[in-house]
Write an enzyme that holds these catalytic residues in place. Structure first.
Site, mmCIF file in Angstrom:
data_model
loop_
_atom_site.group_PDB
_atom_site.id
_atom_site.type_symbol
_atom_site.label_atom_id
_atom_site.label_comp_id
_atom_site.label_asym_id
_atom_site.label_seq_id
_atom_site.Cartn_x
_atom_site.Cartn_y
_atom_site.Cartn_z
ATOM 1 N N ASP A 191 70.443 3.541 5.429
ATOM 2 C CA ASP A 191 70.581 3.886 6.896
ATOM 3 C C ASP A 191 71.115 2.756 7.498
ATOM 4 O OD1 ASP A 191 70.377 5.317 9.291
ATOM 5 O OD2 ASP A 191 68.148 4.232 9.749
ATOM 6 N N TRP B 20 76.247 -0.696 11.404
ATOM 7 C CA TRP B 20 76.949 -1.891 10.822
ATOM 8 C C TRP B 20 78.381 -1.892 11.074
ATOM 9 C CZ3 TRP B 20 81.073 -2.514 7.567
ATOM 10 C CH2 TRP B 20 80.976 -3.818 6.753
ATOM 11 N N ASN C 32 72.611 15.633 8.762
ATOM 12 C CA ASN C 32 74.048 14.930 9.148
ATOM 13 C C ASN C 32 74.955 15.998 8.959
ATOM 14 O OD1 ASN C 32 72.686 12.679 6.894
ATOM 15 N ND2 ASN C 32 72.634 12.468 8.947
ATOM 16 N N SER D 246 62.385 10.748 8.025
ATOM 17 C CA SER D 246 63.750 11.496 8.394
ATOM 18 C C SER D 246 63.815 12.641 7.310
ATOM 19 C CB SER D 246 64.825 10.543 8.522
ATOM 20 O OG SER D 246 64.811 9.577 9.482
#
Length: 258
Positions: free
Chosen positions: A39, A44, A88, A215
């Protein structure tokens, strides 16, 4: 010259600290199955001011491969990487999803050259390219070219814990006569019909990025798992972070719900 000297000293300190952590690990109490929730890749990329979010996914995938090598060095038997959830697939924009699929396909090709790979998840809603990559992994695994001691890598792709349990129950219902179902729907039978059927549950689940939630990751299998949450974003994960997690696990006294 000063910068090079500082880097050399920093690298030396890092190596000494890693060796110190390794010495603190109880090697008689290592996890047999470690799971990593990768994750923080998008955060990032933004933090590093990258032009494309895919740079974060690519960096995170590279770190996942490093993680597998670290686990292999400690002779951990099974590693599960949570790479792509059903959420996702539903919620990412088309461009990011296309880029992510390419990154995962490259990861699959790289990992399957060294370790036994299992797909944990459903192919039903996966893009064709990704589905084909996973089919290729099934074929390569069947050739049995791995040693008996080879680490097994589960790739959780197109994964949903709720969907996994639902599908397992449907399999059972479709397998046995209605009159036998009350006796057949047991914890053992459900476990055997999960994507991970036949494999041990994760002993340790590590999650990067500071988030402290599952999750929808392995809600059934994680009942007695130990958890270790890291502040580091996925691409920033270091070997010393991994060693601290393993050290922490190795000195815990697990209660298994008692």
């Amino acid at each position: 010259m000063g910068g090079k000297m500082l880097r050399s000293v920093s690298e030396l300190i890092y190596k000494v600290y890693a060796r110190y952590l390794l010495g603190q690990i109880n090697l008689n109490n290592l996890p047999g199955h470690v799971a990593l929730i990768v994750d923080g890749n998008r955060r990032w990329a933004r933090k590093e001011k990258r032009d494309r979010i895919s740079d974060g996914h690519r960096a995170g995938a590279g770190k996942a491969v490093d993680f597998l090598h670290w686990c292999d060095e400690l002779d951990i038997n099974i590693v599960t990487l949570y790479l792509l959830s059903n959420d996702n697939l539903k919620n990412r924009n088309r461009q990011e999803l296309n880029d992510l699929v390419q990154v995962i396909c490259n990861l699959i090709a790289q990992v399957s050259k060294r370790w036994k790979v299992n797909h944990v998840g459903s192919c039903e809603n996966l893009p064709e390219l990704l589905g084909n990559s996973l089919e290729g992994v099934k074929s390569s695994t069947k050739t049995n070219r791995y040693s008996e001691r080879s680490m097994t890598v589960n790739l959780a792709i197109g994964y949903s814990g709720r969907a996994e349990i639902t599908e397992a129950v449907r399999k059972i219902v479709n397998t046995y006569p209605i009159g036998d179902l009350p006796e057949k729907i047991t914890e053992e039978v459900i476990s055997a019909n999960l994507y991970t059927g036949g494999l041990s549950d994760p002993d340790l689940i590590i999650r990067t990025s500071g988030e402290q939630r599952l999750s929808d990751f392995m809600p059934w299998q994680s009942t007695h798992s130990e958890f270790y949450f890291l502040e580091a974003l996925g691409p920033d994960l270091r070997k010393v972070d991994f060693l601290r997690a393993i050290r922490d696990f190795s000195i815990r006294r697990r209660s298994f719900g008692a």
